[in-house]
Design a protein around this motif. Structure first.
Motif, short mmCIF file in Angstrom:
data_model
loop_
_atom_site.label_atom_id
_atom_site.label_comp_id
_atom_site.label_asym_id
_atom_site.label_seq_id
_atom_site.Cartn_x
_atom_site.Cartn_y
_atom_site.Cartn_z
N GLU A 71 33.53 63.37 20.63
CA GLU A 71 34.06 62.10 20.16
C GLU A 71 35.57 62.02 20.41
O GLU A 71 36.29 63.01 20.26
N MET A 72 36.04 60.85 20.77
CA MET A 72 37.45 60.64 21.06
C MET A 72 38.00 59.51 20.19
O MET A 72 37.83 58.33 20.50
N PRO A 73 38.66 59.85 19.09
CA PRO A 73 39.27 58.81 18.25
C PRO A 73 40.49 58.20 18.93
O PRO A 73 40.96 58.71 19.96
N LEU A 74 41.01 57.14 18.36
CA LEU A 74 42.15 56.43 18.93
C LEU A 74 43.33 57.36 19.18
O LEU A 74 44.06 57.20 20.16
N ALA A 75 43.52 58.34 18.31
CA ALA A 75 44.66 59.27 18.45
C ALA A 75 44.61 60.07 19.74
O ALA A 75 45.63 60.58 20.21
N GLU A 76 43.43 60.17 20.35
CA GLU A 76 43.26 61.00 21.55
C GLU A 76 43.38 60.20 22.84
O GLU A 76 43.31 60.77 23.93
N LEU A 77 43.55 58.88 22.75
CA LEU A 77 43.61 58.05 23.95
C LEU A 77 45.02 57.92 24.49
O LEU A 77 45.99 57.93 23.73
N ASP A 78 45.13 57.77 25.81
CA ASP A 78 46.38 57.35 26.44
C ASP A 78 46.34 55.82 26.55
O ASP A 78 45.36 55.26 27.05
N VAL A 79 47.42 55.17 26.09
CA VAL A 79 47.46 53.71 26.05
C VAL A 79 48.57 53.20 26.96
O VAL A 79 49.71 53.66 26.90
N TYR A 80 48.23 52.23 27.81
CA TYR A 80 49.20 51.59 28.71
C TYR A 80 49.19 50.10 28.41
O TYR A 80 48.13 49.47 28.39
N MET A 81 50.39 49.54 28.17
CA MET A 81 50.53 48.14 27.80
C MET A 81 51.50 47.44 28.74
O MET A 81 52.56 47.97 29.05
N CYS A 82 51.12 46.23 29.17
CA CYS A 82 52.03 45.45 30.01
C CYS A 82 51.81 43.98 29.73
O CYS A 82 50.67 43.48 29.74
N GLY A 83 52.89 43.27 29.47
CA GLY A 83 52.82 41.85 29.17
C GLY A 83 54.07 41.40 28.46
O GLY A 83 55.07 42.12 28.41
N PRO A 84 54.04 40.21 27.87
CA PRO A 84 55.21 39.72 27.14
C PRO A 84 55.60 40.68 26.01
O PRO A 84 54.75 41.36 25.42
N ALA A 85 56.88 40.71 25.70
CA ALA A 85 57.40 41.65 24.70
C ALA A 85 56.73 41.46 23.34
O ALA A 85 56.38 42.44 22.68
N ILE A 86 56.53 40.21 22.90
CA ILE A 86 55.94 39.96 21.59
C ILE A 86 54.50 40.44 21.55
O ILE A 86 54.01 40.94 20.54
N PHE A 87 53.79 40.29 22.66
CA PHE A 87 52.42 40.78 22.79
C PHE A 87 52.36 42.29 22.55
O PHE A 87 51.53 42.80 21.79
N GLN A 88 53.28 43.02 23.17
CA GLN A 88 53.29 44.47 23.06
C GLN A 88 53.77 44.94 21.69
O GLN A 88 53.23 45.89 21.12
N GLU A 89 54.78 44.26 21.17
CA GLU A 89 55.37 44.68 19.91
C GLU A 89 54.33 44.70 18.78
O GLU A 89 54.21 45.68 18.05
N LYS A 90 53.57 43.62 18.67
CA LYS A 90 52.60 43.52 17.59
C LYS A 90 51.44 44.49 17.79
O LYS A 90 50.96 45.12 16.84
N LEU A 91 50.98 44.62 19.03
CA LEU A 91 49.87 45.53 19.28
C LEU A 91 50.26 46.98 19.08
O LEU A 91 49.49 47.76 18.52
N LYS A 92 51.44 47.36 19.53
CA LYS A 92 51.87 48.74 19.37
C LYS A 92 51.96 49.11 17.89
O LYS A 92 51.50 50.19 17.48
N GLU A 93 52.53 48.23 17.11
CA GLU A 93 52.64 48.49 15.66
C GLU A 93 51.26 48.68 15.04
O GLU A 93 51.04 49.61 14.26
N ALA A 94 50.31 47.81 15.40
CA ALA A 94 48.96 47.90 14.85
C ALA A 94 48.25 49.17 15.32
O ALA A 94 47.51 49.81 14.56
N LEU A 95 48.46 49.53 16.58
CA LEU A 95 47.83 50.73 17.12
C LEU A 95 48.31 51.98 16.40
O LEU A 95 47.50 52.84 16.01
N ILE A 96 49.60 52.09 16.19
CA ILE A 96 50.15 53.27 15.52
C ILE A 96 49.68 53.34 14.07
O ILE A 96 49.30 54.41 13.57
N GLU A 97 49.65 52.20 13.39
CA GLU A 97 49.17 52.18 12.02
C GLU A 97 47.70 52.60 11.93
O GLU A 97 47.27 53.13 10.90
N SER A 98 46.96 52.39 13.00
CA SER A 98 45.53 52.72 13.02
C SER A 98 45.26 54.12 13.57
O SER A 98 44.10 54.49 13.76
N GLY A 99 46.32 54.88 13.85
CA GLY A 99 46.14 56.27 14.24
C GLY A 99 46.46 56.62 15.66
O GLY A 99 46.33 57.78 16.06
N ALA A 100 46.89 55.66 16.48
CA ALA A 100 47.24 55.98 17.86
C ALA A 100 48.46 56.90 17.91
O ALA A 100 49.34 56.84 17.03
#
Length: 551
Positions: free
Chosen positions: A443-472
């Motif tokens: 099993e591979m939880p979110l903490a074990e994934l490599d994440v690549y993000m590209c797009g508008p700054a506001i798009f990334q800012e909100k998603l990154k915050e949510a990802l880290i809060e969820s264990g990334a």
């Protein structure tokens, strides 16, 4: 050599550094004969490791007791998690593919070195740095797989009955995995093709293989300064996005690139911020080829974009553009073995699609990859046909999120979510995320994934915050922002700059000078151009002055 002990263990949960880990590390010696079947000793289980038998030299007990200043008698048989304790075992003399007989019937084949993990440090009460010391010691044990089953017992003789003709020593693999020994691509490819090699060693060496391959891509067939490229084809992807196929005007080989990199293009229009100078723009390469014969740029026409406007409205097939060799730090790490999550907003799909294709190029054994693309509607979604084809034929899972679907867009066909993506959508997408290692599901939880993000700054800012809060893992989230610009002087004019590049963890460095009258895409350096690009590919820092992505 003499077999001294046979040990087995069952999977159980233990706490390692505050995390609950399922392991069969804890072993107990067995009295009397033990059946060795295809999976190893009867009654033994493995949690993650794929090899059937782990053997450890009896002499190594005293060696490590002396090294760590511990009473040898405190360690019972199986303390190092071995299945077999063998007196006289010399792992430094063993090669992958060597065959070993135990007793009257059992035959084992050498598959690789012990690949220790944090559980060793937990067991030995040592810091994490001990992993490397243990692995490189030549006293860490060896993995076997079973060729012939049968019954063995303590006291049975152990002998080497066949030497592998390939002669890849266990110590050589250890140096590649844990040491500083460099390997060339051909040598690693040969080792990876060995029939008997351990799946665990193969996984780690395969990562190094792709790191070498991609490192070479940053130095091969490169050119200095500008080189003319002809527009071979213009493809209308959507009403806002066109793709431009560029081929070298001199018809000579072009530089490979790492997925995610961009091209710097000199346009035949004046830069309003620097009168008398041509407009310079950078755009991501939106395709991937192992041996490229062209580059593809997929460019969105921005309302105030002079660069994108020129490309859309004035450029024609046959026109030539001066282009610099591919560059950029936002690149896919193909040396990893973990699943990948790609998040793209709008035209941010361009480097992400290149990453997707590069990952797929690793073949059927590539880890699972997930892609989320957010845009307004199907009619404005660039490169969608390619995404659908990739998902159809490869191990790719996609999620299309439209915030303004029109009447012709069908949910479940054209898009999956209406509105804006949130962390719950991502968690649902990853609900079954796992890898298969040696036939075992991991099993591979979110903490074990490599994440690549590209797009508008506001798009990334909100998603990154949510990802880290969820264990990334914040250290494994890689980003690049796209920004539209009219070419006005958004950045204060810089007359002169000195830049120093240093490789992390090394004293190696290169200095560079830039002046306003120079092309901002180039530096005058005191190192060769090939070594400069190699160094640059490992450097982290601010973007080049005056360059806006991706207009």
């Amino acid at each position: 050599m003499i077999l001294k002990n046979i040990c087995v263990g069952k999977k159980k949960e233990i706490s390692v550094q505050g995390r609950t880990v399922k392991t069969a590390y804890l072993k107990e010696p067995q009295n009397g004969p033990v059946l060795i079947n295809e999976d190893g000793p009867e009654g033994n289980e493995t949690a993650v490791h794929t090899d059937s038998v782990y053997a450890f030299a009896e002499e190594n007990y005293q060696y490590w007791a002396d090294q760590l200043d511990i009473d040898r008698e405190e360690w019972s048989a199986g303390f190092f998690a071995e299945n077999l304790t063998i007196s006289g075992l010399k792992e430094s003399e063993l090669c992958v593919g060597d065959m070993v007989a135990i007793g009257d019937s059992v035959q084992l084949v050498v598959s690789g070195p012990r690949v220790p993990c944090l559980k060793l440090c937990w067991r030995m009460k040592q810091p994490e740095a001990f992993i490397r010391e243990f692995a490189l010691s030549g006293k860490s044990g060896v993995y076997f797989n079973v060729l012939k089953t049968g019954v063995i017992k303590p006291g049975d003789p152990v002998e080497i009955v066949h030497r592998a003709p390939e002669a890849v020593l266990i110590g050589e693999l250890v140096q590649y995995i844990f040491g500083d020994r460099g390997a060339d691509i051909d040598r690693l490819a040969f080792i990876l093709g060995l029939q008997s090699i351990s799946e665990t060693s193969k996984l780690l060496l395969n990562n190094q293989y792709y790191q070498l391959v991609d490192s070479h891509r940053t130095t091969e067939d490169r050119w200095q300064e500008w080189r003319d490229f002809s527009v071979a084809e213009i493809i209308e992807e959507t009403e806002q996005v066109k793709s431009f196929i560029l081929r070298a005007a001199d018809q000579q080989p072009i530089a490979p690139y790492r997925a995610g990199q961009f091209l710097t293009v000199k346009l035949p229009i004046e830069d309003e911020a620097n009168r008398g100078q041509p407009l310079i723009r950078v755009w991501s390469i939106s395709d991937y080829q192992d041996k490229p014969d062209h580059y593809r740029l997929s460019i969105k026409k921005e309302s105030n974009g002079r660069g994108s406007g020129f490309m859309h409205d004035q450029l024609s097939v046959g026109d030539k553009l001066p282009v610099a060799a591919p560059m950029g730090r936002f690149v896919l790490d193909r040396g990893g073995f973990k699943p990948i999550l790609l998040l793209a907003g709008g035209i941010g799909i361009t480097p992400v699609l290149s990453m997707l294709k590069a990952h797929i190029a690793k073949g059927d054994n590539a880890a699972p990859i997930y892609l989320v693309h957010c845009c307004q509607k199907r009619g404005l979604q660039p490169l969608r046909r390619e995404l659908d084809e990739l998902e159809k034929h490869h191990n790719v899972t996609t999620l299309h999120v439209f915030d303004q679907p029109d009447g012709s867009d069908r949910i479940g066909v054209d898009y999956d979510i209406e509105g804006f993506v949130n962390i719950k959508h991502i968690q649902d997408l990853l609900a079954d995320c796992h890898i298969v290692h040696g036939g075992k599901r991991v099993e591979m939880p979110l903490a074990e994934l490599d994440v690549y993000m590209c797009g508008p700054a506001i798009f990334q800012e909100k998603l990154k915050e949510a990802l880290i809060e969820s264990g990334a893992n914040s250290g494994r989230i890689f980003q690049e922002s796209f920004q539209a610009s009219s070419g006005d002087n958004a950045v204060g004019k810089i007359e002169r700059a000195t830049v120093r590049f240093t490789r992390q963890g090394s004293d190696e460095s290169a200095s560079a000078e830039w002046k306003a009258e120079d092309n901002p895409a180039f530096f005058k350096t005191d190192v060769t151009i090939s070594s400069f690009f190699t160094l640059l590919s490992h450097t982290h820092g601010p973007s080049y002055p005056g360059l806006v992505r991706p207009l």
